[in-house]
Design an enzyme around this catalytic site. Structure first.
Site, PDB file in Angstrom:
ATOM      1  N   GLU A   1       0.838  -1.209   0.000  1.00 13.30           N
ATOM      2  CA  GLU A   1       0.000   0.000   0.000  1.00 13.30           C
ATOM      3  C   GLU A   1       0.866   1.249   0.000  1.00 13.30           C
ATOM      4  O   GLU A   1       1.967   1.241   0.545  1.00 13.30           O
ATOM      5  CB  GLU A   1      -0.868   0.020   1.269  1.00 13.30           C
TER       6      GLU A   1
ATOM      7  N   ASP B   1      -4.543   4.299   6.441  1.00 10.50           N
ATOM      8  CA  ASP B   1      -5.145   5.321   7.299  1.00 10.50           C
ATOM      9  C   ASP B   1      -5.948   4.596   8.385  1.00 10.50           C
ATOM     10  O   ASP B   1      -5.401   4.126   9.374  1.00 10.50           O
ATOM     11  CB  ASP B   1      -5.992   6.202   6.367  1.00 10.50           C
TER      12      ASP B   1
HETATM   13  P1  IMP Z   1      -8.065   3.478   4.814  1.00 15.64           P
HETATM   14  O1  IMP Z   1      -8.970   2.516   4.121  1.00 15.64           O
HETATM   15  O2  IMP Z   1      -8.788   4.396   5.767  1.00 15.64           O
HETATM   16  O3  IMP Z   1      -6.849   2.828   5.476  1.00 15.64           O
HETATM   17  O4  IMP Z   1      -7.515   4.478   3.734  1.00 15.64           O
HETATM   18  C1  IMP Z   1      -6.706   4.047   2.723  1.00 15.64           C
HETATM   19  C2  IMP Z   1      -6.920   4.862   1.471  1.00 15.64           C
HETATM   20  O5  IMP Z   1      -7.395   6.193   1.724  1.00 15.64           O
HETATM   21  C3  IMP Z   1      -5.586   5.023   0.798  1.00 15.64           C
HETATM   22  O6  IMP Z   1      -5.303   3.934  -0.056  1.00 15.64           O
HETATM   23  C4  IMP Z   1      -5.759   6.335   0.082  1.00 15.64           C
HETATM   24  O7  IMP Z   1      -6.379   6.111  -1.161  1.00 15.64           O
HETATM   25  C5  IMP Z   1      -6.707   7.132   0.949  1.00 15.64           C
HETATM   26  N1  IMP Z   1      -5.979   8.073   1.839  1.00 15.64           N
HETATM   27  C6  IMP Z   1      -5.935   8.040   3.189  1.00 15.64           C
HETATM   28  N2  IMP Z   1      -5.209   9.059   3.685  1.00 15.64           N
HETATM   29  C7  IMP Z   1      -4.758   9.749   2.602  1.00 15.64           C
HETATM   30  C8  IMP Z   1      -3.918  10.921   2.452  1.00 15.64           C
HETATM   31  O8  IMP Z   1      -3.413  11.533   3.414  1.00 15.64           O
HETATM   32  N3  IMP Z   1      -3.669  11.317   1.170  1.00 15.64           N
HETATM   33  C9  IMP Z   1      -4.178  10.673   0.071  1.00 15.64           C
HETATM   34  N4  IMP Z   1      -4.965   9.578   0.174  1.00 15.64           N
HETATM   35  C10 IMP Z   1      -5.241   9.122   1.436  1.00 15.64           C
END
Ligand code: IMP
Length: 179
Positions: A102, A106
């Site tokens: 990845e 987040d």
């Molecule tokens: P999660 O599912 O909350 O872990 O988020 C993962 C996805 O959210 C990543 O693969 C990104 O596409 C997007 N994302 C989360 N934080 C950021 C950021 O700070 N910048 C750009 N994309 C982000």
């Protein structure tokens, strides 16, 4: 280094390309050491990981195969955790050590869909490698095995990461300014 403007927002340099490359070499060394003698399948997650993975793989020495996967959150429903598998992992990962790659992790919502999908194909082990991790927001029991940078809860862009599909081509990683 100068700030960049993407659409309506201004970003400043947070991690420059040379810091990123140094960290990638360290990460690759860790993967080479911990996966020595294993058959590895890398599963880079599109689109965000394309630049990171292209640099990481140049330093990988263990036997491996590569299959890109693609998952997408349903627009407007990110908080529900519904993620669509557009390009799922292949059955050929059976019996290998699968490493999901990845750009950023987040909350872990995306991984909550990807990890069980990968497990269904019967690999010996599933590991996660992410260039960036927001540890304060991460909420998934499955730990990230190989982490580049742990960062704060700032919104970052560049080096594969987008803001509204823009900015993926930037050499450095930038964070949002308040201005
Ligand atoms: P999660 O599912 O909350 O872990 O988020 C993962 C996805 O959210 C990543 O693969 C990104 O596409 C997007 N994302 C989360 N934080 C950021 C950021 O700070 N910048 C750009 N994309 C982000």
């Amino acid at each position: 280094m100068e700030n960049v403007k993407i659409k309506d927002k201004t970003f400043k340099v947070y991690l420059n390309n040379s810091q990123i490359q140094t960290e990638i070499q360290r990460l690759a060394g860790e993967i080479n050491a911990r996966c020595a003698g294993k058959k590895v399948t890398f599963l880079p997650v599109l689109s965000g990981s394309f630049l990171f993975f292209a640099d990481l793989i140049k330093h990988i020495k263990v036997e491996h195969e590569i299959y890109f996967v693609k998952y997408k959150s349903y627009s407007g429903t990110d908080s529900t955790g519904i993620v669509d598998a557009m390009l799922p992992p292949p059955a050929s990962i059976k019996g290998t050590t699968a490493i999901i790659v990845e750009d950023i992790v987040d909350t872990g919502t995306t991984l909550k869909t990807i990890v069980p999908d990968v497990q269904k194909s019967g690999p010996d082990a599933v590991k996660i490698c992410s260039l960036l991790l927001k540890p304060d927001k991460y909420d998934f029991a499955f730990s990230v095995d190989f982490t580049g940078f742990e960062i704060e809860n700032d919104f970052v862009v560049g080096y594969g990461l987008d803001y509204d599909e823009a900015g993926r081509n930037l050499r450095h990683i930038y964070k949002l300014t308040n201005s």
